[in-house]
Design an enzyme around this catalytic site. Sequence first.
Site, mmCIF file in Angstrom:
data_model
loop_
_atom_site.group_PDB
_atom_site.id
_atom_site.type_symbol
_atom_site.label_atom_id
_atom_site.label_comp_id
_atom_site.label_asym_id
_atom_site.label_seq_id
_atom_site.Cartn_x
_atom_site.Cartn_y
_atom_site.Cartn_z
ATOM 1 N N ARG A 1 122.268 97.058 78.832
ATOM 2 C CA ARG A 1 121.373 97.409 77.719
ATOM 3 C C ARG A 1 120.166 96.473 77.734
ATOM 4 O O ARG A 1 119.041 96.886 77.474
ATOM 5 C CB ARG A 1 122.126 97.328 76.387
ATOM 6 C CG ARG A 1 122.894 98.613 76.024
ATOM 7 C CD ARG A 1 123.770 99.130 77.144
ATOM 8 N NE ARG A 1 124.480 100.350 76.870
ATOM 9 C CZ ARG A 1 125.749 100.409 76.456
ATOM 10 N NH1 ARG A 1 126.477 99.310 76.298
ATOM 11 N NH2 ARG A 1 126.314 101.579 76.240
ATOM 12 N N ASP B 1 125.732 100.773 83.235
ATOM 13 C CA ASP B 1 125.931 101.627 82.051
ATOM 14 C C ASP B 1 124.793 102.632 82.037
ATOM 15 O O ASP B 1 123.984 102.690 82.977
ATOM 16 C CB ASP B 1 125.988 100.786 80.757
ATOM 17 C CG ASP B 1 126.902 101.425 79.710
ATOM 18 O OD1 ASP B 1 126.693 102.611 79.392
ATOM 19 O OD2 ASP B 1 127.818 100.742 79.226
ATOM 20 N N HIS C 1 129.393 106.933 81.180
ATOM 21 C CA HIS C 1 128.416 105.835 81.067
ATOM 22 C C HIS C 1 127.690 105.614 82.393
ATOM 23 O O HIS C 1 127.467 104.474 82.810
ATOM 24 C CB HIS C 1 129.115 104.542 80.618
ATOM 25 C CG HIS C 1 129.447 104.525 79.150
ATOM 26 N ND1 HIS C 1 128.494 104.403 78.177
ATOM 27 C CD2 HIS C 1 130.631 104.618 78.503
ATOM 28 C CE1 HIS C 1 129.069 104.419 76.977
ATOM 29 N NE2 HIS C 1 130.366 104.568 77.145
ATOM 30 N N ASP D 1 135.908 104.371 79.608
ATOM 31 C CA ASP D 1 135.844 104.655 78.162
ATOM 32 C C ASP D 1 134.867 105.793 77.864
ATOM 33 O O ASP D 1 133.957 106.064 78.647
ATOM 34 C CB ASP D 1 135.413 103.395 77.387
ATOM 35 C CG ASP D 1 134.061 102.875 77.847
ATOM 36 O OD1 ASP D 1 133.783 102.953 79.055
ATOM 37 O OD2 ASP D 1 133.276 102.398 77.007
ATOM 38 N N GLU D 2 135.085 106.431 76.732
ATOM 39 C CA GLU D 2 134.125 107.325 76.086
ATOM 40 C C GLU D 2 133.552 108.400 77.013
ATOM 41 O O GLU D 2 132.339 108.610 77.067
ATOM 42 C CB GLU D 2 132.975 106.495 75.498
ATOM 43 C CG GLU D 2 133.446 105.506 74.450
ATOM 44 C CD GLU D 2 132.315 104.706 73.813
ATOM 45 O OE1 GLU D 2 132.272 104.656 72.587
ATOM 46 O OE2 GLU D 2 131.500 104.119 74.551
ATOM 47 N N TRP E 1 140.724 98.108 73.484
ATOM 48 C CA TRP E 1 139.671 97.989 72.455
ATOM 49 C C TRP E 1 139.944 98.919 71.284
ATOM 50 O O TRP E 1 139.534 98.645 70.172
ATOM 51 C CB TRP E 1 138.280 98.205 73.049
ATOM 52 C CG TRP E 1 137.916 99.613 73.436
ATOM 53 C CD1 TRP E 1 138.407 100.343 74.478
ATOM 54 C CD2 TRP E 1 136.964 100.461 72.786
ATOM 55 N NE1 TRP E 1 137.829 101.580 74.533
ATOM 56 C CE2 TRP E 1 136.928 101.681 73.499
ATOM 57 C CE3 TRP E 1 136.114 100.312 71.678
ATOM 58 C CZ2 TRP E 1 136.104 102.747 73.133
ATOM 59 C CZ3 TRP E 1 135.285 101.367 71.329
ATOM 60 C CH2 TRP E 1 135.292 102.581 72.052
ATOM 61 N N TYR F 1 134.689 92.059 68.762
ATOM 62 C CA TYR F 1 133.380 92.632 69.051
ATOM 63 C C TYR F 1 132.285 91.748 68.446
ATOM 64 O O TYR F 1 131.999 91.802 67.253
ATOM 65 C CB TYR F 1 133.316 94.091 68.557
ATOM 66 C CG TYR F 1 133.781 95.046 69.642
ATOM 67 C CD1 TYR F 1 135.013 94.843 70.273
ATOM 68 C CD2 TYR F 1 132.989 96.105 70.073
ATOM 69 C CE1 TYR F 1 135.436 95.676 71.295
ATOM 70 C CE2 TYR F 1 133.415 96.954 71.094
ATOM 71 C CZ TYR F 1 134.634 96.725 71.697
ATOM 72 O OH TYR F 1 135.050 97.552 72.720
ATOM 73 N N PHE F 2 131.683 90.958 69.332
ATOM 74 C CA PHE F 2 130.693 89.988 68.877
ATOM 75 C C PHE F 2 129.305 90.617 68.686
ATOM 76 O O PHE F 2 128.333 89.915 68.421
ATOM 77 C CB PHE F 2 130.615 88.803 69.853
ATOM 78 C CG PHE F 2 131.779 87.840 69.764
ATOM 79 C CD1 PHE F 2 132.919 88.146 69.038
ATOM 80 C CD2 PHE F 2 131.733 86.606 70.417
ATOM 81 C CE1 PHE F 2 133.995 87.260 68.963
ATOM 82 C CE2 PHE F 2 132.790 85.707 70.344
ATOM 83 C CZ PHE F 2 133.925 86.031 69.624
ATOM 84 N N ASP F 3 129.235 91.956 68.823
ATOM 85 C CA ASP F 3 127.978 92.621 68.444
ATOM 86 C C ASP F 3 127.998 92.969 66.961
ATOM 87 O O ASP F 3 127.007 93.452 66.422
ATOM 88 C CB ASP F 3 127.716 93.876 69.297
ATOM 89 C CG ASP F 3 128.882 94.856 69.339
ATOM 90 O OD1 ASP F 3 130.023 94.478 68.989
ATOM 91 O OD2 ASP F 3 128.648 96.016 69.739
ATOM 92 N N TRP G 1 128.265 93.555 73.503
ATOM 93 C CA TRP G 1 127.438 94.723 73.816
ATOM 94 C C TRP G 1 126.043 94.414 73.297
ATOM 95 O O TRP G 1 125.876 94.063 72.121
ATOM 96 C CB TRP G 1 128.004 95.972 73.151
ATOM 97 C CG TRP G 1 129.419 96.258 73.557
ATOM 98 C CD1 TRP G 1 130.539 96.047 72.815
ATOM 99 C CD2 TRP G 1 129.859 96.790 74.807
ATOM 100 N NE1 TRP G 1 131.661 96.422 73.539
ATOM 101 C CE2 TRP G 1 131.273 96.880 74.766
ATOM 102 C CE3 TRP G 1 129.202 97.193 75.981
ATOM 103 C CZ2 TRP G 1 132.043 97.347 75.824
ATOM 104 C CZ3 TRP G 1 129.963 97.667 77.042
ATOM 105 C CH2 TRP G 1 131.358 97.752 76.964
ATOM 106 N N THR G 2 125.054 94.544 74.171
ATOM 107 C CA THR G 2 123.765 93.916 73.846
ATOM 108 C C THR G 2 122.673 94.861 73.340
ATOM 109 O O THR G 2 121.503 94.486 73.343
ATOM 110 C CB THR G 2 123.229 93.164 75.084
ATOM 111 O OG1 THR G 2 123.127 94.111 76.159
ATOM 112 C CG2 THR G 2 124.115 92.010 75.473
#
Length: 574
Positions: free
Chosen positions: A189, A218, A292, A355-356, A422, A445-447, A496-497
């Site tokens: 990101r 990603d 992704h 994921d996703e 997660w 989750y540090f975002d 996640w940035t």
Amino acid sequence: MNYQTLLRIAGSFVYLVVATTLAAETSVPSLIPLPQKVERHEGLFSLRTPRRFIGLPLRSGTKIVVDAAAQETGHYLAAQLWRATGCRFKVETVVAGVATKGNILLTTRDAKSGLGMEGYELAVTTDSVVIRAPQAAGLFYGVQSLLQLLPPEVFAAKLVPAVKWTVPCINIEDQPRFVWRGLMLDVSRHFSSKAEVKQILEAMALHKLNTFHWHLTDDQGWRIEIKKYPLLTRVGAWRKQIGFNLDPKASTAYGPDGRYGGYYTQADIKEIVAYAQTRHITIVPEIEMPGHASAALMAYPEFSCTGGPFTTDLPGGVFNGVYCAGNEQAFSFVQDILAEVCELFPSKYIHIGGDEVPPDNWTNCAKCQIRFQQEGLKTAPELEGYFIRRIEKCINAHGRSLIGWSEIREGGLAQNAAIMDWIGGAIEAATAGHNVVMTPLADCYFDHYQSTNTVTEPHAIGGYLPLDQVYNFNPMPAKLESQYQSHILGAQANVWTEYMPSLSHVEYMVFPRLCALAEVTWSPQKARNWADFNQRMQLNYRRLDQFNINYRRNTSNPGSAHQPISDGQAPKTP
Ligand code: ACM
Ligand code: ZN
């Protein structure tokens, strides 16, 4: 004031100084993470650092004595001490593992084997310092504890004059609770430069963290040079704009042609892997698939179901690129990429994301429909299971094990595949014999915001994860039966940035929460004490200051010079 009053005041002052000194001399020092066993004794060991004479570098009277297995750690310690003290510490190799007066001994001789791969003993007396560990990683962690016992200025990047370089007399016996003590950084990101990644690795080492999960690909950017597919970086590493509604000036990651992004050459990757290795940090690369994958498919749309077009300039939060699971060339493409990745990264685990995956992508594709029929598959998750199992065979053929996010659990994986939980699945996976890394959305989750007062915080993706919640997180799932608990490898913070366009913004979100996670993953669960942690953190903030880390200030550390950053703006460079 009469003479007697003066005497009384002077007397109480002397008492106060003596009492304070004694208390300081016998209190448990501010180590983060807290070691398993600490016994403090009276007295100090002093590094012999003669005064500088007309700016010439001087040799310390204290030697670093090492056995063959401790040489690298000895030189690491000497380099660290040199920067702040301005003295050269001679590293002398010996066979005998006995302490010598005035010196620091690092040795594997006569170490207790029960300390394992990462444990160590540290004994400081007024005469000597001895670090004894069965393996080099343990010696390294012993050195980290020794450095934390010195004044925080020992972490300064350059000479700090007029500091008394003393270490309190102490006996420590220590080993970690978990083998996976990690941090994941999303460089897709927003791109972090090589120097920035090194800064993060350095801060991880200080906290005895040992796994850096590098989210290299990603939808918004492909960050690793792959020789066989040059368009991955020529095209996929860049976007037109910074995106995420951010101020373009919030980052400096622009190429010469003005495009936003960047990537690591294979030489860069080798350099960072080697840098991490000297700090006993394993880098686990992540190459996202089957979803992704917009950045890869922007470069090579022929490996998608639709043929594209794809773009890295996606609005925040949108993800759409998926490899075609019916196309053999798409499998060859990702397998070729993984072959180069395995050459670059010596880690046991290779992370393949998983994921996703959007559910309707494959159902509208003729090739995927044939795959469904040929393999007798009915649902998109079953086809994802097929995709991941094929990739797993490739990774196993390279002698590695696959790790992926929660979603891959139901695909029928081989026993050696690990799950990164997660959104759940840890208990089921561990009970089925898979290793698990805990990264639950609620605790890791540090975002997420660090305060409920989001107005005073830089804009974040959402959520709320205060420091005490990280500190109180127990990676061991409460309902997991004891015979399966060894499958819980540990825990990791995910960064996640999307809304963190610069290193100082990343640091603001990561620290001090990572200090808490270090203690969660290293220290015994029964030793968890929030008040004591905060007390020890006061000195740790001063260490972070020495690293110039832009940590978040809170009420318990009002003295920091660093500023909170504002929404979408380039944060002040510390
Ligand atoms: C994830 O946060 N999508 C693993
Ligand atoms: Zn398809």
